[in-house]
Design an enzyme around this catalytic site. Structure first.
Site, short mmCIF file in Angstrom:
data_model
loop_
_atom_site.label_atom_id
_atom_site.label_comp_id
_atom_site.label_asym_id
_atom_site.label_seq_id
_atom_site.Cartn_x
_atom_site.Cartn_y
_atom_site.Cartn_z
N LYS A 190 0.84 -1.20 0.00
CA LYS A 190 0.00 0.00 0.00
C LYS A 190 0.87 1.25 0.00
CE LYS A 190 -1.86 2.77 3.06
NZ LYS A 190 -1.87 4.07 2.34
N GLU A 264 10.42 0.62 10.11
CA GLU A 264 11.38 1.68 9.80
C GLU A 264 10.66 2.99 10.12
OE1 GLU A 264 14.44 1.30 8.84
OE2 GLU A 264 14.57 -0.70 7.95
N CYS A 298 13.58 10.61 6.77
CA CYS A 298 13.59 10.04 8.13
C CYS A 298 14.95 10.24 8.79
CB CYS A 298 13.26 8.57 8.05
SG CYS A 298 14.25 7.69 6.83
N GLU A 395 10.32 15.19 15.45
CA GLU A 395 10.62 15.16 14.03
C GLU A 395 9.72 16.18 13.33
OE1 GLU A 395 9.35 11.60 11.92
OE2 GLU A 395 11.31 11.52 10.96
P1 TAP Z 1 2.54 7.63 8.43
O1 TAP Z 1 1.45 8.60 8.65
O2 TAP Z 1 2.91 6.71 9.54
O3 TAP Z 1 2.11 6.78 7.14
C1 TAP Z 1 2.91 5.78 6.58
C2 TAP Z 1 2.02 4.81 5.80
O4 TAP Z 1 1.17 4.13 6.71
C3 TAP Z 1 1.11 5.49 4.80
O5 TAP Z 1 0.93 4.64 3.70
C4 TAP Z 1 -0.17 5.61 5.60
O6 TAP Z 1 -1.30 5.76 4.80
C5 TAP Z 1 -0.19 4.30 6.35
N1 TAP Z 1 -0.98 4.27 7.57
C6 TAP Z 1 -1.49 5.30 8.28
N2 TAP Z 1 -2.14 4.84 9.38
C7 TAP Z 1 -2.03 3.48 9.36
C8 TAP Z 1 -2.45 2.43 10.24
N3 TAP Z 1 -3.12 2.69 11.35
N4 TAP Z 1 -2.14 1.16 9.92
C9 TAP Z 1 -1.43 0.87 8.81
N5 TAP Z 1 -1.00 1.82 7.95
C10 TAP Z 1 -1.27 3.12 8.22
O7 TAP Z 1 3.88 8.32 7.99
P2 TAP Z 1 4.08 9.43 6.86
O8 TAP Z 1 3.67 10.72 7.42
O9 TAP Z 1 3.48 8.97 5.58
O10 TAP Z 1 5.65 9.36 6.65
C11 TAP Z 1 6.52 10.09 7.40
C12 TAP Z 1 7.17 9.24 8.47
O11 TAP Z 1 7.84 8.12 7.87
C13 TAP Z 1 8.23 9.98 9.22
O12 TAP Z 1 8.11 9.74 10.60
C14 TAP Z 1 9.52 9.40 8.69
O13 TAP Z 1 10.62 9.51 9.55
C15 TAP Z 1 9.15 8.00 8.42
N6 TAP Z 1 10.05 7.37 7.46
C16 TAP Z 1 10.95 6.48 7.91
C17 TAP Z 1 11.84 5.89 7.03
C18 TAP Z 1 12.82 4.90 7.56
S1 TAP Z 1 13.59 4.01 6.48
N7 TAP Z 1 13.04 4.75 8.83
C19 TAP Z 1 11.82 6.24 5.68
C20 TAP Z 1 10.91 7.16 5.24
C21 TAP Z 1 10.02 7.73 6.15
P3 TAP Z 1 -1.75 7.25 4.35
O14 TAP Z 1 -0.60 7.90 3.73
O15 TAP Z 1 -2.79 7.04 3.37
O16 TAP Z 1 -2.21 7.92 5.60
#
Ligand code: TAP
Length: 484
Positions: A190, A264, A298, A395
């Protein structure tokens, strides 16, 4: 300063359809959820209508993955799985310009980065794991434990449910899908709600590569779709990249189900500059550390720790360099900082920056004109930051740098480790012995020395503490998809 002429990349190379279905069992099908729009964050223009997977669609995708796993994929010799992965990698290279433009349009990142960083790394991941597919018995995890499973390879886990964020849409897909397929798993992935287009283009690439139907399934939707995927009882492995908050919920849901899990999550990296560092190079590393991909990274170097004796000089040079950064059209080849990915993320960055000011830190941005439409945030620097400030602890995930100072190496280590996260760190010094001394003490999954934000498919990546667990990339990345 001289003026740059506009250097726009043509967007005619991409063919964005008015609407997209879910990719299940090799076909694009309708979803039962309420469809949503993907927009261009640089212009707020609607790009396409995207199907949303309801629980019955998630179930259909998992069943397709299970069927493909049992009937085709797990029985294929590694060398044959490798052929498909090599084919995918080559198609990505052939279509890389189109994919880079599409990524920049849907995500807001500068074309310079999607073209020169994201896409080459995406292809490299598929090439790298294609190389492993027929060598799993030699990866150091022992030989296969189940009789009859393709020779002596260790066993795959089965069906992987993978959920990825919006900051590196295609690259995060590659980090998840390439090792999973190489190890003999099938996947249901997804993508994030705001950036589904390159994942859907990848679905077309799977068809182009004649990958057997059901081996890769892409289901679009919001958080509820992700939730239904990770909760599905027939998923054997959950791989999640995203925020620590959602990661925690997933860990709770997966507990006691027997599913394997890798997380991650977020980070708040310290980028540590010693007084003997080559300052001009360090300035480039700081800029790359926090302004690359609008700071939506991240492992971004969002906390700058600079030795007090050179703080003033370094900040002077950093401000001069920040004043040269070009913000605007992501498709302009001269753009350094593109659009913030969504209105919600822009709001979060604004809110935390205002809190930074209210808590007493001094805010500075170079004079720059922001486009009137779309989501934009000027590169920002905070000085007089205390460790207790929220901008030093949380963050921000935007182009915002918090500057702290230190006097001794021990103080640098103490401050760098004073965070609930542990994903990455940077050290800038001329002394090799100091690099090793610091690297031993920094609680971070990756420590860069005299560089920052360098990625390689052969190098494992992942966190400590609230940054998650498990490693992606390298030989270690195979362990997450094998029954070892
Ligand atoms: P999230 O809000 O956590 O979303 C990540 C993914 O999970 C999206 O596809 C989201 O869908 C989905 N999601 C949301 N709620 C969920 C639930 N309850 N159960 C399962 N899936 C769910 O993060 P974001 O804002 O997209 O990304 C930013 C974060 O990612 C930051 O904290 C960043 O540090 C972290 N990140 C970490 C890494 C590594 S390698 N450590 C790399 C990149 C990013 P929707 O988008 O449709 O809400």
């Amino acid at each position: 300063m001289f003026e740059y002429a506009p250097a726009p990349e043509s967007r005619d190379i991409v063919d964005i359809k008015p609407s997209y279905g879910l990719f299940i069992n090799g076909e694009f099908v309708d979803g039962h959820g309420e469809s949503f729009k993907s927009i261009n964050p640089a212009s707020e223009e609607t790009l396409a209508e995207i199907a949303c997977a309801a629980p019955q669609d998630v179930d259909r995708a998992v069943r397709a993955a299970r069927q493909a796993q049992d009937s085709v994929w797990s029985g294929l010799p590694g060398r044959d799985r490798a052929k498909y992965l090599f084919r995918i990698a080559r198609i990505i290279q052939e279509r890389s310009r189109e994919l880079a433009v599409l990524e920049s349009i849907d995500n807001g990142k500068p074309i310079r980065e999607s073209r020169d960083v994201d896409l080459p790394l995406v292809a490299a991941h598929f090439f790298y794991y294609a190389g492993w597919a027929d060598k799993l018995a030699y990866a150091g995890f022992g030989r296969g434990r189940t009789e009859g499973h393709s020779g002596q390879d260790p066993r795959p886990l089965g069906v992987a449910g993978q959920v990825i964020p919006w900051n590196f849409p295609l690259l995060m897909l590659a980090w998840k899908i390439a090792p999973a397929l190489a190890c003999g798993n099938t996947v249901v992935l997804k993508p994030a709600e705001t950036t589904p287009l390159t994942a859907l283009a990848f679905a077309e690439i799977c068809r182009q590569a004649e990958l057997p139907p059901g081996v890769v399934n892409i289901i679009t939707g919001a958080g509820e779709t992700g939730q239904a995927l990770v909760a599905h009882p027939d998923v054997d492995k959950v791989a999640f990249t995203g925020s620590t908050e959602v990661g925690r919920q997933i860990a709770r849901n997966v507990a006691r189900t027997g599913k394997r899990l890798t997380l991650e999550l977020g980070g708040k990296a310290a980028n540590v500059i010693f007084e003997d560092a080559p300052l001009d190079q360090a300035v480039e590393g700081i800029v790359n550390g926090i302004f690359f991909n609008q700071g939506h990274v991240c492992c971004a170097g969002s906390r700058l720790l600079v030795q007090e004796s050179v703080a003033e000089e370094l900040l002077g040079r950093l401000k001069a360099r920040m004043a040269t950064l070009r913000i605007g059209d992501p498709l302009d080849k001269n753009t350094d900082i593109g659009a913030i990915n969504s209105a919600a993320q822009l709001e979060k960055i604004r809110m935390l920056s205002e809190i930074g000011e209210r808590e007493g830190a001094a805010r500075w941005s170079p004079p720059c004109e922001l486009p009137s439409r779309g989501f934009w945030f000027a590169p920002t620097l905070f000085t007089d930051v205390a460790q207790s400030h929220r901008i030093a602890r949380e963050e921000i995930f935007g182009p915002v740098l918090s500057v702290l100072t230190f006097r001794t190496p021990a103080e640098a280590v103490e401050k760098a480790n004073n965070t609930p996260y542990g994903l990455s760190a940077g050290v800038w010094t001329e002394k090799g012995s100091r690099i090793l001394w610091m690297a031993e003490r920094l609680r971070a999954g990756v420590v860069w020395a005299n560089t920052f934000n360098k990625f390689d498919p052969a190098a494992p990546f992942g966190g400590y503490k609230e940054s998650g667990f498990g490693r992606e990339g390298g030989r270690h990345g195979l362990a997450a998809y094998l029954d070892v």
